[in-house]
Every structure is written in structure tokens, then in C-alpha cells.
Design a protein around this motif. Structure first.
Motif, mmCIF file in Angstrom:
data_model
loop_
_atom_site.group_PDB
_atom_site.id
_atom_site.type_symbol
_atom_site.label_atom_id
_atom_site.label_comp_id
_atom_site.label_asym_id
_atom_site.label_seq_id
_atom_site.Cartn_x
_atom_site.Cartn_y
_atom_site.Cartn_z
ATOM 1 N N LEU A 149 0.818 -1.223 0.000
ATOM 2 C CA LEU A 149 0.000 0.000 0.000
ATOM 3 C C LEU A 149 0.848 1.267 0.000
ATOM 4 O O LEU A 149 0.454 2.285 -0.565
ATOM 5 C CB LEU A 149 -0.927 0.012 1.228
ATOM 6 N N HIS A 150 2.023 1.199 0.641
ATOM 7 C CA HIS A 150 2.888 2.388 0.776
ATOM 8 C C HIS A 150 3.528 2.791 -0.549
ATOM 9 O O HIS A 150 4.128 3.846 -0.650
ATOM 10 C CB HIS A 150 3.977 2.123 1.819
ATOM 11 N N GLU A 151 3.453 1.923 -1.565
ATOM 12 C CA GLU A 151 4.049 2.231 -2.868
ATOM 13 C C GLU A 151 3.008 2.733 -3.869
ATOM 14 O O GLU A 151 3.355 3.056 -5.000
ATOM 15 C CB GLU A 151 4.721 0.982 -3.456
ATOM 16 N N LEU A 152 1.750 2.749 -3.469
ATOM 17 C CA LEU A 152 0.672 3.049 -4.414
ATOM 18 C C LEU A 152 0.059 4.404 -4.134
ATOM 19 O O LEU A 152 0.205 4.965 -3.057
ATOM 20 C CB LEU A 152 -0.401 1.955 -4.326
ATOM 21 N N ASP A 153 -0.646 4.929 -5.138
ATOM 22 C CA ASP A 153 -1.372 6.189 -4.947
ATOM 23 C C ASP A 153 -2.711 6.070 -5.664
ATOM 24 O O ASP A 153 -2.960 5.069 -6.356
ATOM 25 C CB ASP A 153 -0.545 7.376 -5.462
ATOM 26 N N GLY A 154 -3.558 7.067 -5.518
ATOM 27 C CA GLY A 154 -4.891 6.968 -6.092
ATOM 28 C C GLY A 154 -5.685 5.898 -5.368
ATOM 29 O O GLY A 154 -5.394 5.577 -4.194
ATOM 30 N N ILE A 158 -2.788 5.470 7.336
ATOM 31 C CA ILE A 158 -1.838 6.382 6.686
ATOM 32 C C ILE A 158 -0.788 5.512 6.001
ATOM 33 O O ILE A 158 -0.116 4.711 6.651
ATOM 34 C CB ILE A 158 -1.212 7.343 7.721
ATOM 35 N N THR A 159 -0.684 5.654 4.687
ATOM 36 C CA THR A 159 0.260 4.822 3.932
ATOM 37 C C THR A 159 1.631 5.492 3.820
ATOM 38 O O THR A 159 2.641 4.811 3.676
ATOM 39 C CB THR A 159 -0.281 4.536 2.517
ATOM 40 N N ASN A 160 1.643 6.844 3.879
ATOM 41 C CA ASN A 160 2.904 7.613 3.773
ATOM 42 C C ASN A 160 2.810 8.861 4.638
ATOM 43 O O ASN A 160 1.838 9.617 4.444
ATOM 44 C CB ASN A 160 3.153 8.045 2.329
ATOM 45 N N PRO A 161 3.725 9.107 5.566
ATOM 46 C CA PRO A 161 4.820 8.197 5.904
ATOM 47 C C PRO A 161 4.324 7.006 6.710
ATOM 48 O O PRO A 161 3.265 7.047 7.324
ATOM 49 C CB PRO A 161 5.753 9.082 6.738
ATOM 50 N N LEU A 180 -5.413 5.823 2.906
ATOM 51 C CA LEU A 180 -6.581 5.182 2.308
ATOM 52 C C LEU A 180 -7.662 4.977 3.370
ATOM 53 O O LEU A 180 -7.347 4.717 4.531
ATOM 54 C CB LEU A 180 -6.192 3.817 1.740
ATOM 55 N N ALA A 181 -8.927 5.071 2.940
ATOM 56 C CA ALA A 181 -10.058 4.828 3.843
ATOM 57 C C ALA A 181 -11.148 4.113 3.067
ATOM 58 O O ALA A 181 -11.273 4.304 1.852
ATOM 59 C CB ALA A 181 -10.569 6.144 4.405
ATOM 60 N N PHE A 185 -6.935 9.948 0.706
ATOM 61 C CA PHE A 185 -6.881 11.250 1.389
ATOM 62 C C PHE A 185 -5.443 11.739 1.497
ATOM 63 O O PHE A 185 -4.487 10.946 1.439
ATOM 64 C CB PHE A 185 -7.546 11.192 2.774
ATOM 65 N N TYR A 186 -5.318 13.075 1.614
ATOM 66 C CA TYR A 186 -4.007 13.732 1.763
ATOM 67 C C TYR A 186 -4.089 14.757 2.877
ATOM 68 O O TYR A 186 -5.160 15.319 3.166
ATOM 69 C CB TYR A 186 -3.616 14.462 0.468
#
Ligand code: MTE
Ligand code: CO
Length: 390
Positions: free
Chosen positions: A58-63, A268-271, A289-290, A327-328
Motif C-alpha cells: 500500500l505504501h508504494e501506491l497512490d490513487g 496512513i500509507t505515507n509516511p 486510504l479509507a 486522502f491527503y
């Protein structure tokens, strides 16, 4: 941001040589510089890799969409390689006409496209008794979110004609595990799909090629892969995967039966431990992600100080029911330690609970359905670790 950088002036080999011709990769793969982006297992979790699990990075992905090759895998008897020409789907039991479909027959039914998350009931299960695994891939990576193309299950059931006593459906897989689960007819007629495509291409072998059941918002175990049979009955079957497994043992020794819906959850995937802050103090982007098995996620809150102050995160991307949401939260890091948490609110008004609130209700015997708030401790160095705040 530098105003000059000698790396910019260096002549790299790819500036001097011709690149690959078209067709160098008839089915394309990611850049070789992304080779570290991989599903990973935790060897000590299971006795054997045939009946095991690996985790989405998950920490390598976005969207919000999970690439097919990175969707976590959970097999009870390994991934079956099913020949679609030999595969059949049977509908039997309390129906007017027992039917057997070929793949070709199925392609003649109307189909729909929907984006749904699939979360294993055991996702975050290792964290019930305290923080354990270092990385959101391992604490939350038994989830993926893809667009399915499939036939509404109600259309296939209507073709067979459900008798009035038919209140339950048994779904059976063609793998050696012969995985079976009971599904109430109401859900089967509501939004379930018999899917054959994911993100536009054929299902991957690992995800149940050529057919899988999609049970939106409900625990992953019910999404039977390599789907071969649907039996209509008047009561649940109480097979292995809904008695000895996938029931939630409470503190008083009683077990919750049929915990189908996945409660709202976020991470929270990042950080995070596998994705530390490497740039020092200054502007940074927090991302996560949620999701909720009951609808959409209109709001996610984020805290940097272990829950003393909450801030509303910025949602970005499609907000679809029973799908992941991105989310950001952009902030200026002062270089001091952080205790990061996120808290999802779903469209029913439900708010993601703390881990301790869950433990008060359900004890710590459980493996399944842990949707408690996750905490990452970010140190001054930018490294992050899995912790809990009381
Ligand atoms: N279906 C079959 N036929 N065999 C299986 O082992 N595993 C189940 C479910 N469907 C399984 C199955 C479990 S426990 C989960 S969490 C999901 O499939 C995992 O789906 P995935 O491998 O696409 O991630
Ligand atoms: Co599972």
C-alpha cells in the motif's frame, strides 16, 4: 529545491542510445527501477505457502486502484490454473431449472462495471493484542480495490428461477480447497456480481481466473474464486469457513457468527515504517486510504500528535460506495517526533474506533474484523514505527 544540480548536466546512457523497439514487451511490465514494489508474505504467519497470504504494498501506491499484479493473494489450497474452455458454472438446489453455463454462455448476459475493495476479515488481525508488524503493507495490506466487470448475480439466479423457500446461496470454488460460503439471498439479489474482468483485463489466476464472486463491502472470504457452483437452499450450510474460521471469539467464550460487513477503516500509507520521511523538516505530504463496507467515506481526520488535535484531511479521487478513498494532508514538518493517526467517518455516520474501544467490546481472542485506529511514531530521523497510544 536546488537552483542548480550537477546531475542535470550529466549525459546518461539513455540520452545517447536508442530505446527499446515497440513490442519489446508485448504485455508491458513496470520500470526495472520499480522492482522493489512487490507483494510480500510474512513467512512465520502460516505453516505453508500453499495455504497462505501475501500483502499489497500500500505504501508504494497512490490513487484508489490497485494494479492487478499487486493485489494481495489469499489461497487455501494454492492458486488454481483453470482452463476457461473446461470451466463450468452450475446453479442448482431450490431452483425451477438447474443450469450449467459455459464461459461463452456467460458472455451473453448483460454486464456491469463497479469499483469495490476486497478486504480479508483477517486484515490487521495480528494487531489485536498490540502493535506487531512494521509496515502498512503487513498491518493493512490484505486489501485491494479494482474495477470489476461482471454479471449481476440476480440475472443468473432469475434465469434458474429461485423457489420461494430459497433464502440462502452456497458459493463453491473449483480450487482443491473447494472453498464454500453461505450468502443470504437478499445480498445475492442486491449487488453481487459474477466477475470475469478486473481493471479491464481478465481476472488474474491469483484472483480466481476465469470467474469470481464479488460480494461488495463484505469480508473477502465470501468472494469465492474460481467460482464453479451456486446452490440455492433454505438455510445456511455452516461449513468450515463460517464456523471454525471467520467467526469472532469474544472474551466470554461466545463467538460472533456471520460478521459479513467490513466496518469503516483507514490507514496512513505515507509516511509509514516502509516509507520514512527522508527529506528533513519542511513541507511534506501525508497520504492514506479509507474505506467502508457500508457506503462512502465523506471525511477522514488526521492527527500528528496521537489524537490531541485532529485536522480534516483532503479527499481526492472518486468517492464510490464500498470502494477505497484516497486522502491527503499537507503540512510543514518541524522535524520533531510525530504520532500519526487517521480516523474514517463513513456515510452512515459511523466513526472508526480506537483499538482500545474495540478491545473493550470484543476482547483480544479475535483474529478477524480489527478496524481500530493505527498509530505510526515518526522519529526525528524520519523513520517510522508501529506503536499504540493509550
Ligand atoms: N476462494 C477460493 N475458491 N479459494 C480460496 O482460498 N480465499 C478467500 C477468498 N476466496 C479463497 C477464495 C479469502 S480468505 C480471501 S481474503 C479472498 O478470496 C482473497 O482474494 P484475493 O486472493 O483475490 O486477494
Ligand atoms: Co481472507
Amino acid at each position: 529545491r536546488a537552483s542548480s544540480d550537477p546531475a542535470f548536466a550529466e549525459i546518461q546512457p539513455w540520452m545517447q542510445e536508442l530505446g527499446d523497439p515497440v513490442d519489446a514487451a508485448p504485455y508491458g511490465m513496470p520500470s526495472e527501477f520499480e522492482a522493489h514494489v512487490q507483494r510480500k508474505t510474512v513467512y512465520w504467519l502460516t505453516a505453508d505457502p500453499i495455504s497462505s497470504i501475501n500483502f499489497t504494498p500500500l505504501h508504494e501506491l497512490d490513487g484508489i486502484i490497485t494494479p492487478n499484479g499487486l493485489c494481495f493473494e489469499r489461497h487455501h489450497s494454492g492458486a488454481a490454473h483453470v482452463d476457461p474452455a473446461l470451466h463450468r458454472l452450475m446453479i442448482n438446489g431450490l431452483v425451477d431449472r438447474e443450469l450449467v453455463f459455459t464461459m461463452e454462455d456467460l458472455m451473453r448476459f448483460p454486464r456491469e462495471n463497479h469499483v469495490y475493495f476486497l478486504e480479508c476479515a483477517a486484515n490487521s488481525g495480528m494487531e489485536w493484542r498490540g502493535s506487531q508488524l512494521n509496515g502498512c503493507q503487513f498491518t493493512h495490506g490484505m486489501i485491494h480495490n479494482v474495477m470489476y466487470t461482471g454479471i449481476p448475480l440476480r440475472l443468473l439466479l432469475a434465469e434458474a428461477g429461485i423457489q420461494t423457500a430459497g433464502k440462502w446461496l452456497l458459493a463453491e470454488g473449483a480450487d482443491a480447497a473447494g472453498m464454500t460460503r453461505s450468502i443470504p439471498m437478499e445480498k445475492a439479489l442486491d449487488d453481487c456480481l459474477v466477475a470475469f474482468k478486473m481493471n479491464g483485463e481478465a481476472l488474474r489466476v491469483e484472483q480466481g481466473y476465469p470467474l469470481r464472486l464479488v460480494v461488495p463491502g463484505w469480508e473477502g472470504n465470501m468472494w469465492v474464486k474460481w467460482l464453479r457452483r451456486l446452490e440455492v437452499g433454505d438455510e445456511p450450510w455452516h461449513h468450515r469457513e463460517e464456523t471454525s474460521k471467520y467467526t469472532d471469539l469474544l472474551a466470554d467464550g461466545k463467538a460472533r457468527r456471520f460478521t459479513w460487513e467490513m466496518d469503516a477503516k483507514s490507514v496512513i500509507t505515507n509516511p509509514s515504517p516502509q516509507a520514512p520521511l527522508t527529506h528533513g523538516a519542511g513541507p511534506t505530504v501525508l497520504s492514506g486510504l479509507a474505506w467502508s463496507g457500508r457506503g462512502t467515506i465523506p471525511r477522514v481526520d488526521v492527527t500528528l500528535d496521537g489524537g490531541k488535535n485532529w485536522h480534516q484531511a483532503r479527499m481526492s479521487g472518486p468517492s464510490l460506495s464500498k470502494s477505497m478513498h484516497r486522502f491527503y494532508f499537507e503540512f510543514d514538518w518541524n522535524g520533531q517526533p510525530l504520532l500519526l493517526q487517521s480516523r474514517a467517518h463513513d456515510s452512515t455516520g459511523y466513526v472508526q474506533p480506537t483499538k482500545n474501544a474495540l478491545r473493550e467490546l470484543r476482547g483480544t481472542n479475535s483474529i478477524y474484523h480489527n478496524n481500530g485506529i493505527q498509530t505510526w511514531h515518526v522519529k526525528k530521523t524520519g523513520e517510522a514505527e508501529n506503536v499504540e497510544v493509550s
